[in-house]
Structures are given as C-alpha cells and as structure tokens.
Enzyme design. Sequence first.
Site, mmCIF file in Angstrom:
data_model
loop_
_atom_site.group_PDB
_atom_site.id
_atom_site.type_symbol
_atom_site.label_atom_id
_atom_site.label_comp_id
_atom_site.label_asym_id
_atom_site.label_seq_id
_atom_site.Cartn_x
_atom_site.Cartn_y
_atom_site.Cartn_z
ATOM 1 N N THR A 178 0.718 -1.207 -0.311
ATOM 2 C CA THR A 178 -0.043 0.149 -0.210
ATOM 3 C C THR A 178 0.797 1.715 -0.038
ATOM 4 O O THR A 178 1.822 1.356 -0.274
ATOM 5 C CB THR A 178 -0.777 -0.105 1.321
ATOM 6 O OG1 THR A 178 -1.492 0.828 1.212
ATOM 7 C CG2 THR A 178 -0.096 -0.105 3.123
ATOM 8 N N ASN A 179 -0.019 2.795 0.327
ATOM 9 C CA ASN A 179 0.647 3.306 0.005
ATOM 10 C C ASN A 179 0.377 4.421 1.871
ATOM 11 O O ASN A 179 -0.363 4.080 2.335
ATOM 12 C CB ASN A 179 0.626 4.511 -0.850
ATOM 13 C CG ASN A 179 -0.389 4.395 -1.135
ATOM 14 O OD1 ASN A 179 -0.906 5.640 -0.219
ATOM 15 N ND2 ASN A 179 -1.400 4.491 -2.074
ATOM 16 N N HIS A 180 1.251 5.477 1.860
ATOM 17 C CA HIS A 180 0.732 6.370 3.047
ATOM 18 C C HIS A 180 -0.460 7.619 2.470
ATOM 19 O O HIS A 180 -0.658 8.269 3.522
ATOM 20 C CB HIS A 180 2.166 7.357 3.288
ATOM 21 C CG HIS A 180 2.633 7.096 3.597
ATOM 22 N ND1 HIS A 180 3.315 5.887 4.669
ATOM 23 C CD2 HIS A 180 4.067 6.498 3.040
ATOM 24 C CE1 HIS A 180 4.444 5.651 4.910
ATOM 25 N NE2 HIS A 180 5.041 5.825 4.460
#
Length: 223
Positions: A29-31
């Site tokens: 995933t990402n932030h």
Amino acid sequence: LKGGSLAGKSVVVTAGGTREPLDPVRYLTNHSSGKMGFAVANAFKNAGANVTLIAANPLITPPSGVNFIRVETAAELLAEVKQAFVHADILVMAAAVADYRPAKVANKKIKKTADNQTMTLELVRNPDILKEIATIKHPGQLVIGFAAETNDLISNATKKIQSKNLDMIVANDVSQSGIGFNADNNQVTFLFAAGKQIKTNVESKAKVADQLINIIATQMQNQ
Ligand code: C5P
C-alpha cells in the site's frame, strides 16, 4: 462558497490508498490517509452536490451525508468508479492507486525458509482508472486528477493532464513534511488543460478543497 452552487450535480470522489494483497495477512500500500479526498467530498456536499465517495482503506471516519462505498484494491476501485461515473457530472480522483499488484495472491501465509535469504516479488501493472474513464467520458463530464510527486511537480503533472485526458489536475508536492500524505494541511497547484495555473498557500485540506470546489462550480457555470 455559495451554499447551493452545485445543487443537482452528481459527483464521484475517490479517496485513500489501495491495498494489494500478497497473501491472507499481507498487502502492499502507500501513505494515503483519505483526508484530502474526504475534504473534497465534504466540500462538494456543502455546495449542494449529490456525492458518492469511494474510499480505499481510509484511516479516518467518512463525512456524513454522502453515499459511501468502501473498497480495498485497485481492481475494486476501478469497478465502482466505472459504475458511478455513468451518472456523474464530475469525477475527482484523489485516491492513491497502486501502480502494480502482486502477480499471485497466495491463499496461505507465505513462509520464510532457512535457505531463502532473499525473496523476489513479481508484480503486474494495475489498470489506470483515469485512462479507462477517458474512454467512456462524454462531453460535459468534468474529470479531475491528483498528482502526488516528490520532484518535477509541475512538468510531471502537466504530462498527466494529457495522458489521462483530464480537465484539471491538482498537483501535490509530497516531498515535504506537514503537507500532502497523511498531513492535515496541504499546498497544491491547480493546473488546467488549457495551461492556466493557480497555486494555493499552505492551508487546511478543508480550505484547499473549498478552493477546488469554487473553481469547479465556476467552470460548470461557464459551460
Ligand atoms: O499516474 P499517477 O498515479 O501519478 O497519477 C495520479 C492520478 O491518476 C490520480 O488522480 C490517481 O487517482 C489516478 N490513478 C488512476 N489509476 C492508477 C493510478 C493512478 O486513476 N492506476
């Protein structure tokens, strides 16, 4: 912002970051927190629009008074966006979509072994949702993207307006702490397909969203 400036308009907003599963317990995933997209959805609601908010794994509570749909992966997000876009006047893609996903999703937890000191993951490209939307977009539908960049912000964002056939892109520098991913404040540049640029100050995501909605409302009135 005038209360009813987008009354009767149907709007789709995406938010959050997609999760691409590797096995039953892990994902890539990402932030993205969902804060910017939620602020945009809320500002549309305050302007009187009928809002569908499609959120990938948000870390915060969604605003009330919107049609809320939760998704996990890019593939799920694509399916929901396509379906909602058919009846929409405006799409704002604030979600951070994973460009790649694991080629295989293991159905059992992947185990480390004594002889495997390294491990290689094979990834495959996810569909580009905005590029798919570009193929079904009708004249009069407004499509707005976000560009989160750590470098060459304006030139990278300008290329995306063309390649994704957007009416506008919101260019967001995510290299500085205090603005961008997961922060409460933001500073963006609105870039229009015709070349005009408007840079905001550092301000709350709610204020940045209000400016975006004002720009969109003006554009809708002029078309
Ligand atoms: O290409 P890049 O990810 O930088 O472009 C950002 C914009 O494209 C955002 O609006 C994002 O929601 C959208 N996007 C998409 N499908 C992808 C990747 C990004 O629609 N697979």
